[in-house]
Write an enzyme that holds these catalytic residues in place. Structure first.
Site, mmCIF file in Angstrom:
data_model
loop_
_atom_site.group_PDB
_atom_site.id
_atom_site.type_symbol
_atom_site.label_atom_id
_atom_site.label_comp_id
_atom_site.label_asym_id
_atom_site.label_seq_id
_atom_site.Cartn_x
_atom_site.Cartn_y
_atom_site.Cartn_z
ATOM 1 N N SER A 1 0.806 -1.232 0.000
ATOM 2 C CA SER A 1 0.000 0.000 0.000
ATOM 3 C C SER A 1 0.841 1.286 0.000
ATOM 4 C CB SER A 1 -0.979 0.000 1.176
ATOM 5 O OG SER A 1 -1.961 -0.980 0.957
ATOM 6 N N THR B 1 -5.472 -2.465 8.494
ATOM 7 C CA THR B 1 -5.459 -3.820 7.955
ATOM 8 C C THR B 1 -5.374 -4.841 9.081
ATOM 9 O OG1 THR B 1 -4.488 -5.232 6.256
ATOM 10 C CG2 THR B 1 -2.947 -3.863 7.512
ATOM 11 N N LYS C 1 -8.934 -4.402 11.900
ATOM 12 C CA LYS C 1 -10.087 -3.772 11.242
ATOM 13 C C LYS C 1 -11.317 -3.681 12.137
ATOM 14 C CE LYS C 1 -8.840 -5.120 6.569
ATOM 15 N NZ LYS C 1 -9.256 -5.764 5.323
ATOM 16 N N ASN D 1 -11.657 -0.227 7.235
ATOM 17 C CA ASN D 1 -10.329 -0.356 6.606
ATOM 18 C C ASN D 1 -9.764 0.998 6.209
ATOM 19 O OD1 ASN D 1 -11.671 0.325 4.222
ATOM 20 N ND2 ASN D 1 -10.349 -0.990 3.002
ATOM 21 N N ASP E 1 -13.350 -2.187 1.333
ATOM 22 C CA ASP E 1 -12.970 -3.534 0.851
ATOM 23 C C ASP E 1 -13.995 -4.095 -0.133
ATOM 24 O OD1 ASP E 1 -10.549 -3.841 2.172
ATOM 25 O OD2 ASP E 1 -11.478 -4.680 3.969
ATOM 26 N N GLY F 1 -15.146 -19.175 3.337
ATOM 27 C CA GLY F 1 -14.653 -18.426 4.498
ATOM 28 C C GLY F 1 -15.739 -17.526 5.048
ATOM 29 N N TYR G 1 -3.467 -12.440 -2.874
ATOM 30 C CA TYR G 1 -2.836 -11.916 -4.094
ATOM 31 C C TYR G 1 -1.326 -12.120 -4.099
ATOM 32 C CZ TYR G 1 -1.946 -7.996 -0.986
ATOM 33 O OH TYR G 1 -1.558 -7.232 0.082
ATOM 34 N N GLY H 1 -6.651 -11.543 -6.346
ATOM 35 C CA GLY H 1 -7.188 -10.440 -5.548
ATOM 36 C C GLY H 1 -6.380 -9.153 -5.589
HETATM 37 P P1 ATR Z 1 -9.992 -11.913 7.252
HETATM 38 O O1 ATR Z 1 -10.216 -10.610 7.970
HETATM 39 O O2 ATR Z 1 -8.841 -11.853 6.275
HETATM 40 O O3 ATR Z 1 -11.232 -12.457 6.629
HETATM 41 P P2 ATR Z 1 -10.301 -13.695 9.469
HETATM 42 O O4 ATR Z 1 -11.444 -12.878 9.934
HETATM 43 O O5 ATR Z 1 -9.275 -14.145 10.457
HETATM 44 O O6 ATR Z 1 -9.481 -12.938 8.354
HETATM 45 O O7 ATR Z 1 -10.899 -14.979 8.696
HETATM 46 C C1 ATR Z 1 -10.088 -16.003 8.206
HETATM 47 C C2 ATR Z 1 -10.952 -17.032 7.472
HETATM 48 O O8 ATR Z 1 -10.084 -18.045 6.950
HETATM 49 C C3 ATR Z 1 -11.978 -17.747 8.322
HETATM 50 O O9 ATR Z 1 -13.108 -18.047 7.543
HETATM 51 C C4 ATR Z 1 -11.223 -19.032 8.731
HETATM 52 O O10 ATR Z 1 -12.060 -20.115 9.056
HETATM 53 P P3 ATR Z 1 -12.621 -20.287 10.564
HETATM 54 O O11 ATR Z 1 -13.730 -19.300 10.705
HETATM 55 O O12 ATR Z 1 -13.083 -21.688 10.640
HETATM 56 O O13 ATR Z 1 -11.446 -19.983 11.490
HETATM 57 C C5 ATR Z 1 -10.522 -19.328 7.423
HETATM 58 N N1 ATR Z 1 -9.365 -20.205 7.585
HETATM 59 C C6 ATR Z 1 -8.150 -19.891 8.097
HETATM 60 N N2 ATR Z 1 -7.326 -20.960 8.045
HETATM 61 C C7 ATR Z 1 -8.044 -21.970 7.482
HETATM 62 C C8 ATR Z 1 -7.757 -23.329 7.136
HETATM 63 N N3 ATR Z 1 -6.550 -23.863 7.356
HETATM 64 N N4 ATR Z 1 -8.733 -24.064 6.570
HETATM 65 C C9 ATR Z 1 -9.943 -23.537 6.331
HETATM 66 N N5 ATR Z 1 -10.288 -22.261 6.617
HETATM 67 C C10 ATR Z 1 -9.341 -21.488 7.191
#
Ligand code: ATR
Length: 292
Positions: A19, A68, A72, A93, A109, A133, A232, A253
């Site tokens: 950024s 970030t 957030k 953000n 975002d 996710g 990305y 991304g």
């Molecule tokens: P962000 O702000 O980037 O979305 P986050 O809020 O921490 O980050 O969310 C991370 C996402 O990645 C979540 O959906 C997480 O799944 P959980 O809700 O079950 O924790 C998912 N995630 C992270 N590591 C993972 C893995 N090894 N397998 C599957 N999902 C994963």
């Protein structure tokens, strides 16, 4: 040279962020010579650090900041006002500090995602979208999709309760939309593999050393599908490689990062962001970061 129009990036870690490169190159391109964008590393501990950092922006005369991972959501209580979108998503953000010294929290975002899809010729209105996710990014993307007229969303997550939470949150706001949820290895995928757009918001694939992807490789994508990976770096994640091999359209991304940055740039400066300059700067920065 007078550098008195300060903006920055609050996060942890921020040293590898593209950024600063993107925004400083944009300032240069538009002759905004007093503007500068700096990394602001803010640790999670002790917990009141994030409060000090946000309130400190005002004390230090900043005009704004991006926020970030992992802050957030944590910054929300410390801004004076939230945009409608930031309020709905529950995450910020971008912070802008107005002339009265009020901190206004925005979230660009989701708009960055929609703008990048538009740049790829994709409008979301009639699409059926599968989101992998259910974290903060998924929340922003789901809101943006629904706010832009998308009516069919499926959210799959390892922790299904978090997907249900997003469905419950936005189901009430967008009653015309159908929001389904399921586990990440869901039978939904098998039963209905033909979502038009599949968006990975999980962090799986984030490390170039990691070969995993958040998708069952026994289920190929098909030619008329688009797979969008918020990750990305690397530019081609295992998921995108798999999607391209299956004949689907694969989109990194990086464009979303650029467009969310462009929207923040416009909030701070009131000027149209030079997207092409920002894209080139982001691409250059990613290449040089790989050399470190
Ligand atoms: P962000 O702000 O980037 O979305 P986050 O809020 O921490 O980050 O969310 C991370 C996402 O990645 C979540 O959906 C997480 O799944 P959980 O809700 O079950 O924790 C998912 N995630 C992270 N590591 C993972 C893995 N090894 N397998 C599957 N999902 C994963």
């Amino acid at each position: 040279m007078i550098l008195d129009k300060l903006v920055g990036l609050i996060g942890w870690p921020v040293s590898h962020s593209v950024s600063p490169h993107m925004h400083n190159r944009a300032f240069q391109a538009l002759g905004l010579s007093r503007w500068v964008y700096v990394p602001i590393p803010v640790a999670c501990d002790p917990q009141d650090r994030i409060k000090e950092a946000v309130l400190g922006l005002r004390a230090l005369g900043f005009l704004g900041a991006n926020v970030t991972v992992p802050h957030k959501e944590a910054v929300v209580p410390y801004v004076d006002k939230l945009s409608e979108t930031a309020q709905a998503i529950g995450a910020v953000n971008t912070i802008a500090i107005d002339e009265a010294g009020r901190l206004v929290g925005h979230n660009t975002d989701g708009q960055g995602f929609i703008d990048d899809l538009a740049a790829h010729g994709i409008t979301v209105h009639d699409l059926r979208v599968m989101i992998l996710g259910a974290g903060g990014s998924a929340r922003a993307i789901t809101y943006a999709l629904l706010a832009n007229g998308c009516k069919r969303v499926v959210i799959l997550n390892r922790t299904i309760a978090k997907a249900d939470e997003i469905a419950a949150l936005f189901g009430g706001v967008f009653p015309q939309a159908t929001i389904e949820t399921g586990p990440l290895d869901s039978e939904l995928v098998r039963a209905d593999p033909r979502c038009d757009l599949v968006v990975n918001t999980t962090s799986v694939g984030l490390s170039s050393r990691e070969l995993q992807m958040p998708w069952d490789e026994r289920i190929p994508f098909v030619a008329n599908q688009t797979v969008y990976d918020l990750v990305y770096n690397p530019r081609e994640t295992p998921l995108l490689r798999f999607a391209a091999r299956s004949g689907a359209r694969a989109i990194s991304g990086l464009g979303m990062l650029i467009h969310q940055g462009a929207a923040a740039f416009e909030i701070w400066t009131g000027q149209k962001a030079p997207i092409d300059v920002m894209r080139k700067a982001a691409e250059d920065a990613l290449v040089s970061l790989h050399d470190i």
